[in-house]
Design an enzyme around this catalytic site. Structure first.
Site, PDB file in Angstrom:
ATOM      1  N   ARG A  91       0.811  -1.100   0.143  1.00 11.96           N
ATOM      2  CA  ARG A  91      -0.110  -0.050  -0.030  1.00 11.96           C
ATOM      3  C   ARG A  91       0.883   1.304   0.113  1.00 11.96           C
ATOM      4  O   ARG A  91       0.601   2.139  -0.393  1.00 11.96           O
ATOM      5  CB  ARG A  91      -1.010   0.097   1.041  1.00 11.96           C
ATOM      6  CG  ARG A  91      -0.270  -0.219   2.365  1.00 11.96           C
ATOM      7  CD  ARG A  91      -1.699  -0.744   3.493  1.00 11.96           C
ATOM      8  NE  ARG A  91      -0.964  -1.303   4.635  1.00 11.96           N
ATOM      9  CZ  ARG A  91      -0.913  -0.776   5.934  1.00 11.96           C
ATOM     10  NH1 ARG A  91      -1.471   0.393   6.031  1.00 11.96           N
ATOM     11  NH2 ARG A  91      -0.155  -1.190   6.802  1.00 11.96           N
ATOM     12  N   SER A 126      -3.999   5.075   6.220  1.00 14.19           N
ATOM     13  CA  SER A 126      -3.685   3.639   6.391  1.00 14.19           C
ATOM     14  C   SER A 126      -3.649   3.226   5.010  1.00 14.19           C
ATOM     15  O   SER A 126      -2.830   2.247   4.673  1.00 14.19           O
ATOM     16  CB  SER A 126      -4.859   2.901   7.078  1.00 14.19           C
ATOM     17  OG  SER A 126      -4.939   1.472   6.888  1.00 14.19           O
ATOM     18  N   GLU A 139     -18.598   4.284   2.371  1.00 11.41           N
ATOM     19  CA  GLU A 139     -18.140   3.630   1.068  1.00 11.41           C
ATOM     20  C   GLU A 139     -18.987   3.374  -0.182  1.00 11.41           C
ATOM     21  O   GLU A 139     -18.500   3.512  -1.178  1.00 11.41           O
ATOM     22  CB  GLU A 139     -17.519   1.864   1.704  1.00 11.41           C
ATOM     23  CG  GLU A 139     -16.619   2.162   2.547  1.00 11.41           C
ATOM     24  CD  GLU A 139     -16.988   2.036   3.931  1.00 11.41           C
ATOM     25  OE1 GLU A 139     -18.293   2.029   4.265  1.00 11.41           O
ATOM     26  OE2 GLU A 139     -16.055   2.342   4.965  1.00 11.41           O
ATOM     27  N   PHE A 198     -14.832  -3.902   2.837  1.00 12.53           N
ATOM     28  CA  PHE A 198     -16.039  -2.830   2.728  1.00 12.53           C
ATOM     29  C   PHE A 198     -16.003  -2.395   1.263  1.00 12.53           C
ATOM     30  O   PHE A 198     -17.066  -2.437   1.020  1.00 12.53           O
ATOM     31  CB  PHE A 198     -15.421  -1.689   3.605  1.00 12.53           C
ATOM     32  CG  PHE A 198     -15.003  -1.798   4.899  1.00 12.53           C
ATOM     33  CD1 PHE A 198     -15.725  -2.964   5.880  1.00 12.53           C
ATOM     34  CD2 PHE A 198     -13.800  -1.208   5.518  1.00 12.53           C
ATOM     35  CE1 PHE A 198     -15.342  -3.095   7.012  1.00 12.53           C
ATOM     36  CE2 PHE A 198     -13.600  -1.748   6.924  1.00 12.53           C
ATOM     37  CZ  PHE A 198     -14.244  -2.578   7.512  1.00 12.53           C
ATOM     38  N   HIS A 215      -5.730  -3.860   2.686  1.00  8.36           N
ATOM     39  CA  HIS A 215      -5.954  -4.954   3.855  1.00  8.36           C
ATOM     40  C   HIS A 215      -6.828  -6.165   3.017  1.00  8.36           C
ATOM     41  O   HIS A 215      -7.711  -6.739   3.552  1.00  8.36           O
ATOM     42  CB  HIS A 215      -6.733  -4.401   4.541  1.00  8.36           C
ATOM     43  CG  HIS A 215      -6.173  -3.510   5.599  1.00  8.36           C
ATOM     44  ND1 HIS A 215      -5.317  -2.575   5.219  1.00  8.36           N
ATOM     45  CD2 HIS A 215      -5.917  -3.381   7.017  1.00  8.36           C
ATOM     46  CE1 HIS A 215      -4.806  -1.835   6.050  1.00  8.36           C
ATOM     47  NE2 HIS A 215      -4.901  -2.356   7.243  1.00  8.36           N
ATOM     48  N   ASP A 270      -6.792  -7.117  13.836  1.00 11.28           N
ATOM     49  CA  ASP A 270      -7.899  -6.472  13.709  1.00 11.28           C
ATOM     50  C   ASP A 270      -9.031  -7.732  13.683  1.00 11.28           C
ATOM     51  O   ASP A 270     -10.244  -7.089  14.152  1.00 11.28           O
ATOM     52  CB  ASP A 270      -8.004  -5.846  12.314  1.00 11.28           C
ATOM     53  CG  ASP A 270      -7.468  -4.243  12.715  1.00 11.28           C
ATOM     54  OD1 ASP A 270      -7.495  -3.916  13.764  1.00 11.28           O
ATOM     55  OD2 ASP A 270      -7.493  -3.545  11.834  1.00 11.28           O
ATOM     56  N   ARG A 326      -2.179  -5.647   3.909  1.00 12.89           N
ATOM     57  CA  ARG A 326      -1.820  -4.718   5.308  1.00 12.89           C
ATOM     58  C   ARG A 326      -0.551  -4.916   5.708  1.00 12.89           C
ATOM     59  O   ARG A 326       0.241  -3.506   5.964  1.00 12.89           O
ATOM     60  CB  ARG A 326      -2.699  -5.104   6.255  1.00 12.89           C
ATOM     61  CG  ARG A 326      -2.441  -4.389   7.650  1.00 12.89           C
ATOM     62  CD  ARG A 326      -3.107  -4.629   8.915  1.00 12.89           C
ATOM     63  NE  ARG A 326      -3.066  -3.613   9.855  1.00 12.89           N
ATOM     64  CZ  ARG A 326      -1.950  -3.515  10.609  1.00 12.89           C
ATOM     65  NH1 ARG A 326      -0.837  -4.286  10.448  1.00 12.89           N
ATOM     66  NH2 ARG A 326      -1.545  -2.565  11.462  1.00 12.89           N
TER      67      ARG A 326
END
Lengths: 329, 310
Positions: free
Chosen positions: A23, A50, A71, A96, A122, A130, A180
């Site tokens: 990322r 993030s 979203e 999401f 992620h 998480d 992630r």
């Protein structure tokens, strides 16, 4: 023996890998693209820190659209932006974007063939601590079933950078999956990214590992383990799951006579399903095993612990390859 | 011509013809949603004829205003307005919902030039329209106004409120929403199914300029559209707020026997019913074939891209 492995296309042996975030490559490349292309716009849903869209936000605030924690709105706002010739990149977490906003992705973006680039951070279960709510093992099947969607899964930092150079030249809906955790740089700066093609990472004829994303690293490690036993398996990386290069996969299966697929995704509807359909539909009846996330929800834990729980390891890859090679005879 | 500038009387007569075509085409398809189109026919006829900056010869004209039909089940109204604006012949409306027709049950962007975005899954169009409005601004063209029509029942969708919050936050003043405030949805009256009141207060609280109008009084409709577009950058500085016009309407308006019955949301009229509806609109035919003939009879698509099959 491992040293006699034939690494190809700039792919590095595992002892030379560095651990870097995909990322981060995304965030860096957005800024580079934004400098040369004023049509690039970026959207985020309260995760800019993030997803690393924060780099773009700092550089081009007038082209950054913070959508807040919404979203569905973000997906469709991006669709609207694209109708003015802009190239929107939107970011959130894979679960999401492809879960909550799936209807928007399907009925607005994909059905209307909007030029929207969905960049999902992620992806997979290596999200880790998480826990299950933030892990994504369904995103690829959710996106692969969309008719116009191009689906990309980079293996590492370098490949993400090269994909990002290509993506703005592509017209139409596109999904690409980032992770992630820091992941090994299996490829190097000299490794090509060729859209619509697979990448031969390791040469060999004792079966073929067909892997994507993070699991390329596990497949290369499995090939290294097997090489210690005198088994030289090919490793084929699939950075583009849709459209899939059917010919290259079929050819590898025919040439090597045994297949093990490896992906950080549910066994339902990901790479393994694609390859199995391809082999059966073309009467290439070679021994095949699919390594993916079994039908289970994971939990909080260190990424490596979760990968072990799901069987997404080099050891499992090597074991399955021994199985299919025994069947091949 | 970017707009037609019809008189109020001409708008009334056009809206009556629009209702005619909607009913005949839905009856012919034996499928479709007549209720919403007849409630929104007056104010959307005014928009499409007199306010939407448009070139029917080229629905992709870059300088056009955009129109998004968020409540996509009112597709037949959109198609009829397009035909009356000159995008294609009225007779093509009679192919609605038949296989290979561009006139899909719900609007499809890839099927019909002029549909700005596919819709049908409720609650999505407003976010898309807002994205378009932001796109115009980023492109340095805030004078492009984006219009979006929503149903009131549709406002039970969460995505709608995400968009309302977003546009209010960004003060997107080249966005105008028209709400078909007919208080009817499939399962009954909106206030009973799941109350969305008070709508004007809710929009105001989210930072929107809120206009109310009688959606069947053409003088009031024109007043409301004038007021709405006067607040956009196309007419000057811009009012610094997105605008909503809440049009008080009645489902199936124009056909008194059938008005305000939620069951007409998605039921095609049978032959005796459509004949009576047309009669109540002021059309007297001996058969439904005469009504189809008045529309030119079945016709092939002759709009943008017809020659090259696009």
């Amino acid at each position: 023996m491992a040293s006699s492995i034939e690494y190809k296309n700039g792919v590095q042996p595992s002892d030379r890998w560095e651990m870097i975030l995909t990322r981060k490559a995304y965030g860096e490349m957005l800024v580079e693209l934004g400098k040369n292309n004023e049509n690039i716009v970026v959207l985020d849903a309260d995760l800019a820190e993030s997803t690393y869209t924060k780099f773009f936000r700092a550089e081009f605030p007038e082209r950054f659209i913070e959508c807040g924690i919404a979203e569905q709105d973000m997906m469709n706002t991006a669709a609207g932006l694209s109708t003015f010739g802009l190239i929107p990149f939107l970011s959130s977490y894979a679960i999401f974007l492809t879960g909550r906003a799936w209807d928007q992705a399907r009925n607005t973006v994909d059905y209307s063939k909007m030029n929207v680039k969905i960049a999902a951070a992620h992806g997979g279960i290596s999200v880790g601590l998480d826990g299950c709510s933030h892990q994504s093992m369904e995103d690829l099947s959710n996106m692969l079933s969309l008719v116009n969607m191009t689906v990309l899964v980079p293996a590492d930092y370098w490949e993400t950078r090269k994909m990002m150079e290509w993506i703005p030249t592509h017209e139409g809906p596109l999904y690409f999956r980032l992770g992630r955790e820091k992941v090994p740089t299996v490829t190097s700066e000299s490794t090509p990214f060729e859209p619509y093609h697979t990448l031969e990472a390791v040469g060999g004829s004792d079966g073929v590992f067909i892997a994507t994303g993070l699991m390329l690293s596990r497949a290369v490690q499995a090939a290294e383990m097997l090489a210690e036993e005198g088994i030289f398996s090919r490793v084929l990386h699939v950075p583009m799951l849709k459209p899939l290069n059917d010919e290259e996969i079929l050819q590898a299966a025919k040439e090597t006579g045994a297949v093990v697929t490896m992906e950080e995704h549910s066994i339902y509807g990901g790479l393994g399903s694609l390859v199995a359909r391809l082999l059966l539909g073309n009467d290439v009846h070679v021994p095949t095993r699919i390594i993916g996330i079994p039908d289970m929800y994971l939990m909080s834990g260190q990424p490596e612990e979760l990968l072990v729980k799901a069987g997404l390891t080099a050891e499992n890859g090597a074991a399955k390859m021994r199985d299919v090679l025994a069947l091949r005879g | 011509m970017p707009t037609l500038n019809l008189s109020v009387d001409e708008l009334r007569e056009t809206a009556r013809a629009v209702r005619h075509d909607v009913l005949v085409a839905i009856h012919t398809a034996r499928s479709g949603h007549p209720g919403g189109p007849l409630s929104a026919a007056d104010y959307l006829t005014a928009l499409w004829m007199n306010y939407l900056n448009y070139d029917p010869e080229n629905p992709f004209w870059p300088e056009r205003d955009r129109f998004v039909l968020s409540n996509g089940h009112c597709s037949m109204l959109l198609y009829t307005l397009m035909a009356h604006r000159g995008l294609f012949s009225r007779g093509y409306l009679l192919t609605f919902r038949t296989v290979n027709s561009r006139l899909q049950g719900h609007p499809s962007k890839t099927a019909l030039p002029g549909v700005e975005v596919s819709s049908g899954s409720l609650g999505q169009g407003l976010s898309v329209a807002h994205g378009m409005a932001l796109g115009a601004r980023i492109r340095g063209a805030p004078e492009r106004t984006v219009f979006c029509n929503c149903g009131d029942g549709e406002m039970q969708e969460g995505n709608i409120w995400e968009a309302i919050m977003h546009a209010g936050h960004r003060k997107t003043d080249n966005l105008i929403v028209s709400a078909d405030w007919n208080n009817a949805q499939i399962d009954g009256y909106v206030e009973n199914v799941k109350n969305i009141a008070p709508l004007p207060e809710k929009f105001k609280d989210f930072g929107w300029r809120t206009i109310e109008a009688d959606g069947h009084d053409m003088d009031d409709i024109v007043r409301a559209w004038d007021e709405a577009v006067d607040g956009t950058p196309a007419r000057g500085k811009g009012c610094g707020q997105p605008t909503v016009i809440l049009f008080k309407t009645v489902m199936m308006h124009g056909c008194p026997t059938y008005e305000n019955i939620p069951g007409w949301h998605g039921r095609p009229p049978k032959e005796d019913e459509v004949m009576q509806m047309l009669n109540e609109l002021g059309y007297s035919y001996n058969s439904i074939d005469e009504a189809r003939a008045a529309m030119g009879g079945f016709q092939e698509y002759d709009g943008y891209g017809a020659e090259d099959g696009k």
